[in-house]
Every structure is written in C-alpha cells, then in structure tokens.
Scaffold this motif. Structure first.
Motif, short mmCIF file in Angstrom:
data_model
loop_
_atom_site.label_atom_id
_atom_site.label_comp_id
_atom_site.label_asym_id
_atom_site.label_seq_id
_atom_site.Cartn_x
_atom_site.Cartn_y
_atom_site.Cartn_z
N LEU A 1 66.65 95.53 -40.29
CA LEU A 1 65.19 95.42 -40.21
C LEU A 1 64.64 94.27 -41.03
N ASP B 1 64.96 91.02 -40.82
CA ASP B 1 64.57 89.80 -40.12
C ASP B 1 63.25 90.04 -39.39
N ASP B 2 62.13 89.75 -40.07
CA ASP B 2 60.80 90.01 -39.51
C ASP B 2 60.58 89.36 -38.15
N VAL C 1 61.76 91.80 -35.44
CA VAL C 1 61.32 93.19 -35.52
C VAL C 1 59.96 93.36 -34.84
N SER D 1 56.56 95.72 -34.31
CA SER D 1 55.85 96.69 -35.13
C SER D 1 54.54 97.09 -34.48
N ASP E 1 53.08 103.26 -39.65
CA ASP E 1 53.66 101.97 -39.29
C ASP E 1 55.01 102.25 -38.63
N TYR F 1 58.43 100.36 -36.90
CA TYR F 1 59.21 99.13 -36.80
C TYR F 1 60.41 99.39 -35.89
N ARG G 1 63.90 97.32 -33.87
CA ARG G 1 64.69 96.15 -33.53
C ARG G 1 65.86 96.61 -32.66
#
Length: 165
Positions: free
Chosen positions: A16, A18-19, A22, A24, A121, A123, A125
């Motif tokens: 997770l 590596d923004d 990802v 969201s 929130d 997230y 991937r």
C-alpha cells in the motif's frame, strides 16, 4: 464446474506504500465510529451496499491479525487474510486465493472519529495481467464510492442491529 481459486502473491502493508498505484475513497458518516465499525463486522451487511453475494468469516471471534474471511461476488470467490487489525479503527487484508483474474490484491478500511461522526477511508491496490489491473481497480473504486452512501442508509434503516438505537 466451479473454477478453483488460485493462490495470489502474499502482499501486505508495504504493498500500500506506493500512493501512485493505490485507489482511495473517503466517506463522511454522521454516525458514531463504533456503529460504522459494527456494520463492517456483519457479513450480511456487506451484501447490502456492495455487489457481494455472501460474506463468511472463517475465523472465530475475536477477530484480529490472521483472521480469514471468504467473499462471493456472483460466481467469483475471494479468500482473504487480515494483516492489520486495530479494533474499532482499521481492518486491512490481502486477497489470498481467488477466482478473479488477479495476481495480488489488498483492501484497507479505516474509520476515523470526526466532530460530526466519523470518516471511513478505503484504500485498494491490485495487480493483474495486462489491462485488467486498472480496470478492476477502477471498478472497485466506483463500487465503493456508490456503496458507502448505501451503507449509511442501511445502518439508519437498521439502527438496533448496529448499536445505534
């Protein structure tokens, strides 16, 4: 004959990080954090706000790191293993085995108190062959964005089920 789930890459927290890769979604609930958390723990509730047909917790309570769960999306199945658990605040899992065309997948649900209730929130991937990764990620993001208001409405329609009454 049903397809047999295949083992995926064992990914976790670092996956997770590596923004750029990802997805969201956030949603503000005018509900107490514990009420939203209670809804996340109820397998049947997931079928009310996402295109999921069944959720089965396959580990006994209390849930925590190492807990397992199986989710059915129509004829597709995802076996999940939780790698992060902060009771009342966070649950994160990797897709361990699935019939979906994936190589890896992670979801992370976080519930944060706010002045008017809480914010969830989410997230996500995934890694998949060819163009399927972005396609699946986009579908997941769209599903969560559309689903979270449905979750809030379902909680309000069933207050006693989640400790709101």
């Amino acid at each position: 004959m049903a397809k047999e789930p295949k083992k995926l890459d064992e990914v976790g927290e670092a996956y997770l990080a590596d923004d750029a890769k990802v997805q969201s979604v956030s949603h503000e609930f005018s509900l107490p954090p514990q009420v939203v958390w209670n809804a996340l723990l109820d397998g049947e509730t997931w079928t009310k706000w996402l295109p999921i047909t069944k959720v089965e917790w396959t580990s006994p309570k209390p849930f925590g790191v190492g807990t397992t769960r199986t989710v059915w999306i129509g004829k597709q199945v995802v076996e999940e293993v939780f790698f992060a658990w902060d009771e009342g605040r966070r649950m994160a899992f990797r897709f361990d085995r699935t019939t979906l065309p994936l190589k890896a997948g992670v979801e992370d649900y976080q519930v944060h108190p706010t002045a008017d209730g809480c914010r969830m929130d989410w997230y996500f991937r995934a890694k998949a062959p060819l163009f399927l990764g972005p396609l699946i990620s986009g579908q997941m993001k769209s599903g969560l964005r559309k689903g979270l208001p449905k979750l809030e409405a379902y909680i309000r329609e069933n207050p006693e089920k989640f400790g709101l009454a």
